[in-house]
Scaffold this active site. Structure first.
Site, PDB file in Angstrom:
ATOM      1  N   GLU A 168       0.799  -1.227   0.000  1.00 33.72           N
ATOM      2  CA  GLU A 168       0.000   0.000   0.000  1.00 33.72           C
ATOM      3  C   GLU A 168       0.833   1.279   0.000  1.00 33.72           C
ATOM      4  O   GLU A 168       0.770   2.072   0.958  1.00 33.72           O
ATOM      5  CB  GLU A 168      -0.953  -0.001   1.193  1.00 33.72           C
ATOM      6  CG  GLU A 168      -1.949  -1.141   1.145  1.00 33.72           C
ATOM      7  CD  GLU A 168      -3.058  -1.000   2.198  1.00 33.72           C
ATOM      8  OE1 GLU A 168      -2.982  -0.092   3.039  1.00 33.72           O
ATOM      9  OE2 GLU A 168      -3.985  -1.809   2.167  1.00 33.72           O
ATOM     10  N   GLU A 351      -5.247  -8.762   1.217  1.00 34.92           N
ATOM     11  CA  GLU A 351      -5.816  -8.406   2.528  1.00 34.92           C
ATOM     12  C   GLU A 351      -7.315  -8.201   2.366  1.00 34.92           C
ATOM     13  O   GLU A 351      -7.760  -7.536   1.433  1.00 34.92           O
ATOM     14  CB  GLU A 351      -5.246  -7.086   3.086  1.00 34.92           C
ATOM     15  CG  GLU A 351      -3.840  -7.168   3.587  1.00 34.92           C
ATOM     16  CD  GLU A 351      -3.333  -5.831   4.155  1.00 34.92           C
ATOM     17  OE1 GLU A 351      -4.154  -4.991   4.583  1.00 34.92           O
ATOM     18  OE2 GLU A 351      -2.116  -5.639   4.141  1.00 34.92           O
TER      19      GLU A 351
HETATM   20  C1  FCB Z   1      -4.195  -2.005   5.604  1.00 31.27           C
HETATM   21  C2  FCB Z   1      -2.786  -2.294   6.071  1.00 31.27           C
HETATM   22  C3  FCB Z   1      -2.708  -3.300   7.191  1.00 31.27           C
HETATM   23  C4  FCB Z   1      -3.828  -3.135   8.188  1.00 31.27           C
HETATM   24  C5  FCB Z   1      -5.161  -3.057   7.487  1.00 31.27           C
HETATM   25  C6  FCB Z   1      -6.337  -2.924   8.416  1.00 31.27           C
HETATM   26  O1  FCB Z   1      -4.255  -0.733   5.052  1.00 31.27           O
HETATM   27  O2  FCB Z   1      -2.011  -2.779   4.999  1.00 31.27           O
HETATM   28  O3  FCB Z   1      -1.444  -3.197   7.770  1.00 31.27           O
HETATM   29  O4  FCB Z   1      -3.587  -2.057   8.981  1.00 31.27           O
HETATM   30  O5  FCB Z   1      -5.174  -1.976   6.596  1.00 31.27           O
END
Ligand code: FCB
Length: 475
Positions: A168, A351
């Site tokens: 990110e 994620e």
């Molecule tokens: C993302 C991050 C991760 C975590 C999630 C909730 O943006 O990559 O580290 O904090 O959000």
């Protein structure tokens, strides 16, 4: 809806070094920008005090137990990140062998349990010494990153098949360097502009380096993606949502995949917009083996005269998680289709998950809201595959409750509950749900037949409480 995924589909869970390891190593590790950010924030609740002690999940002590838990949950793969400062304490100098050894043993242990490692090189924890030297705005930062990446790859390329350079980049640039809400807490478009260019070059050069290791199977990045929905059909709101899409979703992917610098950089950086030589531009646009999508929510965007890029975000209109993020499973399918149409590259969901205020009752955590969130999003992955999107795997954020950046220890995302005082781990109902789903999906040849026996869609009946507000989407 049938939830049987293709045979080689990967089910995993993700963490990052800073959020779980605990910064109490006596092994010569260097501090990171997040360490200093925490120490300078104001203390409030007890959670903040635990956060300040920087022990978090003490994963650096309890990592073997955590790998056993991964195995108990029957995960195919584990996405973790390496802490740069643990490996090279000053960021650009001597290697800390003890730090390296930690990851060496972790990877061996994962492989012994039949779990495929996916490694992220940079998940936001820049060594503090490098920040003192200008951090990502220093033109030498691509060389620093290359040296660090080479150190890690020399050790682990033979055993880790899946590599991610950056997690990110938009989030750590925007929140850390423009808004100042994340480490290093800078609010300067000029600084962010220089960093933007160096981060872009860092990925491209490091991806080239990683390609020289024959045993590395796939190289990618993990990108935050959120569909930007206009808050109203007005031309101003539609234009605002396009600006947000260009900034939030395309800012790094366009250069990295297509080799083009998005026009929105003019508005973001103004007179500081970096110059690019032809040879530098030629370095961008190298082919990625995959794009990792981190999806949590979609955004409702409207025009606003006084905000950055004249864009504002409207409050959610439906149910939210504990982060205040709107729950929108359809947005995941939309993001997957969008990413494949734009970039024609295989995808992983690297994620996806939800924070809820979990409580332990009689030793159990009945987190049915999370079960429902995960199930509804996993169904969207299945739909994407049915629409011929090359989606290769799905990783829950997160394996463990952990340190959630500027929210401290107050937001729990884990499949496994962590008591931040005793470090006890307790598998939540969502962990058991995920294990059942994975077992159900295992091919008979490779699965543990005993655990599959009797498993069918009925296992969802155990989670009735999750469905009090109606059936999950898509069933
Ligand atoms: C993302 C991050 C991760 C975590 C999630 C909730 O943006 O990559 O580290 O904090 O959000």
């Amino acid at each position: 809806m049938n939830i049987r995924f293709p045979e080689n589909f990967i089910f995993g869970a993700a963490t990052s070094a800073f959020q779980i390891e605990g910064n109490v190593h006596d092994d010569g590790s260097g501090k990171s920008i997040w360490s200093s950010f925490i120490q300078n924030s104001t203390v409030g609740s007890q959670e903040d005090e635990y956060a300040k002690s920087e022990t978090f999940c003490l994963h650096s002590s309890y990592w073997k137990r955590d790998v056993s838990l991964l195995s108990e949950l029957k995960l195919d793969s584990y996405r973790f990140s390496v802490s740069w400062g643990r490996v090279i304490p000053s960021g650009n100098g001597n290697v800390n062998q003890k730090g390296l050894q930690f990851y060496d043993q972790l990877v061996d242990n994962l492989l012994e349990h039949g779990i495929t490692p996916m490694l992220t090189l940079y998940h936001w924890d820049l060594p503090l010494e490098l920040q003192k030297n200008g951090g990502w705005a220093n033109p030498n930062s691509p060389d620093w990153f290359l040296l660090y990446s080479k150190t890690v790859a020399d050790l682990l390329a033979d055993r880790v098949p899946l590599w991610i350079t950056f997690n990110e980049p938009w989030i750590f640039m925007h929140l850390g360097m423009i808004q100042g809400e994340h480490a290093p807490g800078i609010k300067s478009p000029e600084y962010a502009a220089a960093a933007y260019k160096n981060i872009l070059l860092s990925h491209s050069r490091t991806a080239d380096l990683l390609r020289s290791y024959n045993q590395i199977r796939e190289i990618g990045i993990a990108s935050n993606l959120s569909p930007c929905i206009p808050a109203s059909p007005s031309p101003a709101d539609v234009a605002a949502s396009k600006r947000m899409d260009a900034y939030h979703n395309r800012f790094f992917l366009d250069p990295w995949v297509n080799g083009s610098i998005p026009e929105i950089t003019d508005q973001v950086f103004g007179k500081h917009n970096p110059e690019w030589s032809d040879s530098e531009l030629n370095e961008l646009g190298s082919e990625l083996d995959f794009i990792g999508i981190n999806y949590y929510t979609s955004k409702r965007i409207a025009h606003h005269d006084h905000d950055f890029l004249n864009v504002t975000e409207h409050p959610p209109q439906t149910e939210t998680t504990d982060m205040g993020w709107e729950i929108n499973p359809d947005g995941l399918l939309e993001a997957l289709i969008w990413a494949y149409e734009q970039y024609n590259t295989p995808l992983y969901v690297t994620e996806n998950g939800a924070a809820f205020n979990d409580v332990i009752q009689n030793g159990k955590i009945e987190d049915y809201s999370r079960v429902r969130y995960l199930h509804d999003h996993i169904l969207q992955c299945k739909k994407a595959i049915e629409q011929n999107i090359p989606l290769k795997g799905y990783y829950v954020w997160s394996l463990l409750d952990n340190y959630e950046w500027n929210h401290g220890l107050t937001k729990r995302f884990g499949l496994i509950h962590v008591d931040f005082e005793t470090y006890n781990r307790t598998i939540k109902q969502s962990g058991y749900y995920y294990r059942n789903l994975i077992s159900f999906n295992r091919h008979p040849n490779t699965s543990d037949l005993k655990s599959r026996r009797g498993l069918n869609l009925d296992f969802l009946d155990n989670f009735q409480a999750a469905y009090t507000q109606g059936q999950p989407a898509g069933t």
